[in-house]
Structures are given as structure tokens and as C-alpha cells.
Scaffold this motif. Structure first.
Motif, PDB file in Angstrom:
ATOM      1  N   PHE A 177      14.650  18.153  18.515  1.00 59.05           N
ATOM      2  CA  PHE A 177      14.258  16.908  18.145  1.00 59.05           C
ATOM      3  C   PHE A 177      13.529  16.902  16.851  1.00 59.05           C
ATOM      4  CE2 PHE A 177      11.289  18.702  21.104  1.00 59.05           C
ATOM      5  CZ  PHE A 177      10.070  18.521  20.443  1.00 59.05           C
ATOM      6  N   ASP A 178      13.400  15.417  16.480  1.00 61.61           N
ATOM      7  CA  ASP A 178      12.630  15.412  15.256  1.00 61.61           C
ATOM      8  C   ASP A 178      11.142  15.337  15.433  1.00 61.61           C
ATOM      9  OD1 ASP A 178      14.753  15.520  13.517  1.00 61.61           O
ATOM     10  OD2 ASP A 178      15.292  13.244  14.021  1.00 61.61           O
ATOM     11  N   VAL A 179      10.159  15.661  14.482  1.00 64.43           N
ATOM     12  CA  VAL A 179       8.916  15.627  14.605  1.00 64.43           C
ATOM     13  C   VAL A 179       8.274  14.635  13.290  1.00 64.43           C
ATOM     14  CG1 VAL A 179       6.608  16.683  14.328  1.00 64.43           C
ATOM     15  CG2 VAL A 179       8.481  17.728  15.878  1.00 64.43           C
ATOM     16  N   PRO A 180       7.566  13.721  13.100  1.00 66.16           N
ATOM     17  CA  PRO A 180       7.145  12.790  12.119  1.00 66.16           C
ATOM     18  C   PRO A 180       6.662  13.847  11.200  1.00 66.16           C
ATOM     19  CG  PRO A 180       6.237  11.900  14.165  1.00 66.16           C
ATOM     20  CD  PRO A 180       6.710  13.227  14.370  1.00 66.16           C
ATOM     21  N   ALA A 181       6.959  13.530   9.808  1.00 65.53           N
ATOM     22  CA  ALA A 181       6.814  14.263   8.509  1.00 65.53           C
ATOM     23  C   ALA A 181       6.068  13.485   7.659  1.00 65.53           C
ATOM     24  CB  ALA A 181       8.088  14.907   7.906  1.00 65.53           C
ATOM     25  N   PHE A 182       4.947  13.863   7.065  1.00 69.44           N
ATOM     26  CA  PHE A 182       3.938  13.366   6.417  1.00 69.44           C
ATOM     27  C   PHE A 182       4.539  13.334   5.087  1.00 69.44           C
ATOM     28  CE2 PHE A 182       1.008  13.949   2.741  1.00 69.44           C
ATOM     29  CZ  PHE A 182      -0.014  12.835   3.187  1.00 69.44           C
ATOM     30  N   VAL A 183       4.388  11.860   4.152  1.00 65.63           N
ATOM     31  CA  VAL A 183       5.167  11.717   2.818  1.00 65.63           C
ATOM     32  C   VAL A 183       4.019  11.351   2.012  1.00 65.63           C
ATOM     33  CG1 VAL A 183       7.255  11.654   3.651  1.00 65.63           C
ATOM     34  CG2 VAL A 183       6.059   9.427   3.524  1.00 65.63           C
ATOM     35  N   GLY A 184       2.736  10.756   2.523  1.00 63.34           N
ATOM     36  CA  GLY A 184       2.037  10.134   1.396  1.00 63.34           C
ATOM     37  C   GLY A 184       0.893   9.408   2.334  1.00 63.34           C
ATOM     38  N   GLN A 185      -0.098   9.045   1.487  1.00 66.04           N
ATOM     39  CA  GLN A 185      -1.449   8.431   2.058  1.00 66.04           C
ATOM     40  C   GLN A 185      -1.738   7.647   1.100  1.00 66.04           C
ATOM     41  OE1 GLN A 185      -3.801  11.650   3.575  1.00 66.04           O
ATOM     42  NE2 GLN A 185      -5.256  11.580   1.946  1.00 66.04           N
ATOM     43  N   ALA A 186      -2.730   6.593   1.270  1.00 63.84           N
ATOM     44  CA  ALA A 186      -3.435   5.688   0.356  1.00 63.84           C
ATOM     45  C   ALA A 186      -4.599   4.973   0.987  1.00 63.84           C
ATOM     46  CB  ALA A 186      -2.624   4.651  -0.302  1.00 63.84           C
ATOM     47  N   PRO A 187      -5.907   4.981   0.224  1.00 59.50           N
ATOM     48  CA  PRO A 187      -7.086   4.382   0.908  1.00 59.50           C
ATOM     49  C   PRO A 187      -6.883   3.163   1.108  1.00 59.50           C
ATOM     50  CG  PRO A 187      -7.264   4.849  -1.564  1.00 59.50           C
ATOM     51  CD  PRO A 187      -5.743   5.568  -1.292  1.00 59.50           C
ATOM     52  N   ILE A 188      -7.479   2.473   2.289  1.00 58.89           N
ATOM     53  CA  ILE A 188      -7.331   1.180   2.584  1.00 58.89           C
ATOM     54  C   ILE A 188      -8.937   0.829   3.101  1.00 58.89           C
ATOM     55  CG2 ILE A 188      -6.325   1.627   4.779  1.00 58.89           C
ATOM     56  CD1 ILE A 188      -5.144  -1.428   4.331  1.00 58.89           C
ATOM     57  N   GLY A 189      -9.804   0.185   2.227  1.00 59.78           N
ATOM     58  CA  GLY A 189     -10.950   0.053   2.832  1.00 59.78           C
ATOM     59  C   GLY A 189     -11.863   1.291   3.011  1.00 59.78           C
ATOM     60  N   PRO A 190     -12.661   1.478   4.237  1.00 59.18           N
ATOM     61  CA  PRO A 190     -13.393   2.656   4.445  1.00 59.18           C
ATOM     62  C   PRO A 190     -12.279   3.770   4.874  1.00 59.18           C
ATOM     63  CG  PRO A 190     -13.501   1.180   6.110  1.00 59.18           C
ATOM     64  CD  PRO A 190     -12.578   0.244   5.242  1.00 59.18           C
TER      65      PRO A 190
ATOM     66  N   LEU B 223       0.876  -1.238   0.133  1.00 52.88           N
ATOM     67  CA  LEU B 223       0.190   0.035   0.172  1.00 52.88           C
ATOM     68  C   LEU B 223       0.868   1.087  -0.023  1.00 52.88           C
ATOM     69  CD1 LEU B 223      -2.879   0.650   0.023  1.00 52.88           C
ATOM     70  CD2 LEU B 223      -2.666   0.955   2.616  1.00 52.88           C
ATOM     71  N   ALA B 224       1.877   1.287   0.685  1.00 57.69           N
ATOM     72  CA  ALA B 224       2.936   2.464   0.919  1.00 57.69           C
ATOM     73  C   ALA B 224       3.523   2.755  -0.766  1.00 57.69           C
ATOM     74  CB  ALA B 224       4.144   1.906   1.629  1.00 57.69           C
ATOM     75  N   THR B 225       3.476   1.545  -1.531  1.00 63.97           N
ATOM     76  CA  THR B 225       4.036   2.021  -2.880  1.00 63.97           C
ATOM     77  C   THR B 225       3.167   2.615  -3.547  1.00 63.97           C
ATOM     78  OG1 THR B 225       3.349  -0.236  -3.554  1.00 63.97           O
ATOM     79  CG2 THR B 225       5.532   0.090  -2.905  1.00 63.97           C
ATOM     80  N   ALA B 226       1.611   2.521  -3.203  1.00 64.96           N
ATOM     81  CA  ALA B 226       0.712   3.130  -3.964  1.00 64.96           C
ATOM     82  C   ALA B 226       0.557   4.448  -3.398  1.00 64.96           C
ATOM     83  CB  ALA B 226      -0.718   2.596  -3.886  1.00 64.96           C
ATOM     84  N   ALA B 227       0.794   4.866  -2.213  1.00 64.08           N
ATOM     85  CA  ALA B 227       0.970   6.189  -1.382  1.00 64.08           C
ATOM     86  C   ALA B 227       2.099   7.168  -1.836  1.00 64.08           C
ATOM     87  CB  ALA B 227       0.712   5.977   0.230  1.00 64.08           C
ATOM     88  N   MET B 228       3.267   6.359  -2.303  1.00 66.21           N
ATOM     89  CA  MET B 228       4.200   7.128  -2.628  1.00 66.21           C
ATOM     90  C   MET B 228       4.814   6.731  -4.272  1.00 66.21           C
ATOM     91  SD  MET B 228       6.610   7.102   0.613  1.00 66.21           S
ATOM     92  CE  MET B 228       7.765   7.999   0.094  1.00 66.21           C
ATOM     93  N   ALA B 229       4.763   7.496  -5.335  1.00 73.06           N
ATOM     94  CA  ALA B 229       5.263   7.214  -6.482  1.00 73.06           C
ATOM     95  C   ALA B 229       6.733   7.051  -6.353  1.00 73.06           C
ATOM     96  CB  ALA B 229       4.948   8.483  -7.388  1.00 73.06           C
ATOM     97  N   GLY B 230       7.186   5.745  -7.003  1.00 74.38           N
ATOM     98  CA  GLY B 230       8.490   5.647  -7.330  1.00 74.38           C
ATOM     99  C   GLY B 230       9.077   4.719  -5.990  1.00 74.38           C
ATOM    100  N   LEU B 231       8.210   4.559  -5.000  1.00 81.52           N
ATOM    101  CA  LEU B 231       8.634   3.954  -3.639  1.00 81.52           C
ATOM    102  C   LEU B 231       9.212   2.620  -3.938  1.00 81.52           C
ATOM    103  CD1 LEU B 231       9.488   4.010  -0.669  1.00 81.52           C
ATOM    104  CD2 LEU B 231       7.271   3.246  -0.439  1.00 81.52           C
ATOM    105  N   GLU B 232      10.279   2.154  -3.872  1.00 79.04           N
ATOM    106  CA  GLU B 232      10.556   0.717  -3.872  1.00 79.04           C
ATOM    107  C   GLU B 232      11.076   0.209  -2.466  1.00 79.04           C
ATOM    108  OE1 GLU B 232      13.415  -0.301  -6.929  1.00 79.04           O
ATOM    109  OE2 GLU B 232      12.558   0.951  -8.360  1.00 79.04           O
ATOM    110  N   VAL B 233      10.300  -0.675  -1.792  1.00 80.63           N
ATOM    111  CA  VAL B 233      10.607  -1.303  -0.571  1.00 80.63           C
ATOM    112  C   VAL B 233      11.538  -2.582  -0.702  1.00 80.63           C
ATOM    113  CG1 VAL B 233       9.370  -2.100   1.485  1.00 80.63           C
ATOM    114  CG2 VAL B 233       8.220  -0.530   0.143  1.00 80.63           C
ATOM    115  N   ARG B 234      12.385  -2.548   0.254  1.00 79.27           N
ATOM    116  CA  ARG B 234      13.339  -3.819   0.196  1.00 79.27           C
ATOM    117  C   ARG B 234      13.000  -4.589   1.320  1.00 79.27           C
ATOM    118  NH1 ARG B 234      17.251  -3.657   3.898  1.00 79.27           N
ATOM    119  NH2 ARG B 234      18.050  -1.802   4.360  1.00 79.27           N
TER     120      ARG B 234
END
Length: 400
Positions: free
Chosen positions: A82-95, A11-22
Motif C-alpha cells: 500500500f502507499d504511505v504519504p511522502a513529504f514534498v515540502g513545507q512553509a511557515p505559517i504564523g508560529p 502557501l503550498a506554492t511557497a513550499a514547492m518551487a514551480g508548483l502551479e495549483v489549478r
């Protein structure tokens, strides 16, 4: 039902164009969390976190967290140590939807562990002070809640009145809390930017340094004491150092009564726990809350004055606080305080999720670094087929 890590990785690959998960692995603090969360490693070296809510409450919390993350611009974040989470993408999953953020390294700690050494305790205090020193303008620009000192007092009074009307609040506590809310000096403070749901589970640490703070759904302009009450539940030997470092870092901007108000907010968590039990018609929670309230009465009964003072010691044992927070939904907590927060505070989970969700993570996916080894992924053969099921998909803890 928990979603398998490979499903969320795809699903993450759908949320982020070009993402390749290893590689991917479940990211969790235990079972029964409000989110399914998976840590991802991409082929270009990035570490990401994808979270999918399991309930409507969790979805609302996630939405509020997104609003806060977008409000925390690069310029605002640069002011934080300190670091704060940064938004990078989202994708629908069910409702609902799954949200991908940058992964923040660091380990979670209990309140006692955060205040066990002077070095870490002091860094925690400085981290909180950095939040409170942020310029307040961005909060209003983002449409986030703003509350005056008078409104903060009114919110506390509303909780006390509801608890009193239940007939379950000991007279000694009612008198103690009414004296506090009637004390004008206690409420002479300047509101600051606050996390709003800050708790021990909010911090990620590496050694004696805070590396990140997660869970920003309660971001607002409000009483800074809201972010400090959890410290008073700690029995760590260096807990006082956290408050000292906080005051030092505020360079004279911290009001003299902030510790007393923090103590009051901590004690009012017991009232909110009682109200949560009454609202949900759960007699087990009600009985538990009554017992905790009676215990608080006993702790101050022999003192010459029942007025609010910080020498009463911790309001609750850390184990009690974590249990309450893990059992209480955060969104409910906010309703009890009369706050206009967009989601759940205590991220120590039903009280954390219900309250200020009193959660050991209002159930949230705090970045736990005690993860199992990464699971190699090969997505090339998936095509349009359903990703292979994976075992061990666990949820991440945290709410309201």
C-alpha cells in the motif's frame, strides 16, 4: 480559526518551487479537527495534501510524522503493498508550519466497515502483517523508539498501577489485568516494526483493497499486538478473517498469544481514558470511564474464569471507541503507556489525541475521499496581496 483553502493553496506554492495549483478543496472528516487540510490539484496532474496544525499537540504530532516519513525510505516503502504519504515540502505559517505531502487516493472506513467483507478484512490483515515484516534496522537508524518485550510488559503494568492507585478501578478488572501481566507466556514475543497508532481511521481503501495507511507518528520497534487491538472492537462479521489473514501472512512469525495481548491493550484503553479524565480534572470523562469499566466487569462477571481470553468479545462497542478516541489527545495516551513514542496512537481524537490519541482519527487529516468538487483557482492576480477568503475551510480530524 480555520484557514481558507485558497490561503493554504497559496502557501503550498511557497513550499514547492514551480508548483502551479489549478484547483483546491477542503479535506476534512468533520469539524473540530487538529489540522486544517486542503487537497490540491496541480497543473502537471499531481494531487497533493497540505496540512497546517491548529494546536501545539497537533504540531508535535506532525513533527513526529515527518520523522517517520523520512525513515520510510523508498526501499522500505517498496516492501509494503500500500502507499504511505511522502513529504514534498513545507512553509511557515504564523508560529507553526504547513506540510505538503503526496495525496493518497482512497476512502476512509469504520472498523466495522473494514471487517464487513472477507475480502477487505483479509487485505487489512495482510497490510498489518506487511508492516510487522519490515526489517527493524531502519527504526534504530532513524532514532525511533525501540522497546523489548519486558519493557512492553512494564508499560502495561504502569498503566494498571496508576489506574489502581486512583481508587476507581474495579477489583475484578485489577485482578484480571494483573493475572495477564503476571503470565510469562503472554509476554514471550519478538518485537517488530509497528505503526504504533494504527486504528480503523489509519486505512484508506478502494473497494476490497487497502490503498494506503496514514498517520505514522508512532512508528517504532515494539509489541505487534499494539497494531491489532482495534480489530477486537469490531463487530464486523469478517473480523476474525483479519486476524487469520494476518497470521497467515506472517508465515509462522506471529506469536500464539498476540490476540490475548491485543485484547489486553484494548481493555487498558479504558484505564487510560480514566487517567486522562483524572489528569485533566474532567469529572465527566471520569464518570464515563467508570461506567465503561463497570460495563467491562459485567461482561466477564459470569464467566468461570476472569483470566484474559479472546472469547470475551469486543471490549467496547465501536461507537464508544470512536467517541473516546475523538475526545482524547494522543500525546497524553503515550505518556500513560510509558511509551517513548514521538506522538499520538490510536489515531479512533481527545482519547486518540491524548492516548494512542483511543482517535476517530487521534484527530488527523485522514485522506477522506468524500470531498466536495474541486474549487478552481486562479492565483495569477494575487500578487503580494492577501489571498481571497474562502468559505467552508474545515479542519481535518486526527491526533494523539
Amino acid at each position: 480559526m480555520a484557514r481558507p483553502p485558497l490561503t493554504l493553496a497559496a502557501l503550498a506554492t511557497a513550499a514547492m518551487a514551480g508548483l502551479e495549483v489549478r484547483a483546491a478543496r477542503a479535506h476534512t472528516r468533520g469539524s473540530g479537527g487538529a489540522f486544517d487540510a486542503v487537497e490540491l490539484h496541480s497543473t502537471d496532474g499531481r494531487r497533493l495534501l497540505i496540512r497546517a496544525p491548529r494546536s501545539q499537540t497537533a504540531e508535535s504530532e506532525q513533527s513526529s510524522d515527518l520523522v517517520a516519513m523520512r525513515a520510510l525510505t523508498t526501499g522500505i516503502r517498496s516492501r509494503l503493498p500500500f502507499d504511505v504519504p511522502a513529504f514534498v515540502g513545507q512553509a511557515p505559517i504564523g508560529p507553526t508550519r504547513a506540510v505538503v505531502t503526496e495525496f493518497i487516493p482512497g476512502a476512509g472506513r469504520t472498523a466495522d466497515e473494514l471487517t464487513a467483507t472477507p475480502e477487505l478484512a483479509a487485505d487489512v490483515g495482510r497490510a498489518i502483517a506487511a508492516i510487522h515484516a519490515l526489517p527493524a534496522g531502519f527504526v534504530g537508524d532513524a532514532g525511533l523508539p525501540r522497546r523489548t518485550a519486558a519493557e512492553a510488559r512494564e508499560a502495561a503494568v504502569a498503566v494498571i498501577d496508576r489506574a489502581s492507585d486512583s481508587g476507581r478501578l474495579p477489583a475484578a478488572l485489577l485482578r484480571r489485568w494483573e493475572e495477564a501481566t503476571d503470565d510469562d507466556t503472554l509476554w514471550r514475543f519478538a518485537p517488530t516494526v509497528v505503526n504504533g497508532q494504527l486504528g480503523a481511521d489509519s486505512f484508506l481503501v478502494d473497494g476490497d483493497r487497502v490503498t494506503g495507511i496514514v498517520g505514522w507518528a508512532g512508528l517504532a520497534h515494539d509489541d505487534p499486538a499494539h497494531d491489532l487491538h482495534w480489530v477486537l472492537t469490531s463487530t464486523g462479521e469478517a473480523a476474525e478473517r483479519t486476524l487469520e489473514a494476518y497470521v497467515e501472512a506472517r508465515s509462522g512469525d506471529a506469536d500464539a498469544e498476540i490476540a490475548r495481548r491485543a485484547l489486553l491493550y484494548g481493555e487498558l484503553e479504558l484505564a487510560r481514558w480514566l487517567l486522562h479524565g483524572l489528569d485533566t480534572h474532567d469529572e465527566t470523562i471520569v464518570a464515563d470511564a467508570v461506567g465503561l469499566l463497570d460495563g467491562l466487569v459485567a461482561s466477564v462477571h459470569d464467566r468461570s474464569s476472569e483470566s484474559l481470553t479472546t472469547d470475551t468479545g469486543p471490549v467496547l462497542a465501536v461507537a464508544d471507541v470512536e467517541r473516546m478516541l475523538d475526545e482524547t489527545p494522543r500525546s497524553a495516551a503515550q505518556r500513560e503507556t510509558g511509551a517513548t513514542m514521538l506522538t499520538d496512537s490510536y489515531d479512533v481524537s481527545e482519547l486518540r489525541r491524548h492516548l494512542d490519541a483511543a482517535g476517530s482519527e487521534p484527530v488527523d487529516d485522514r485522506d477522506d475521499q468524500d470531498l466536495t468538487a474541486p474549487i478552481p483557482l486562479d492565483l495569477s492576480d494575487w500578487g503580494d496581496a492577501t489571498p481571497p477568503a474562502a468559505t467552508g475551510a474545515d479542519s481535518e480530524d486526527r491526533p494523539a
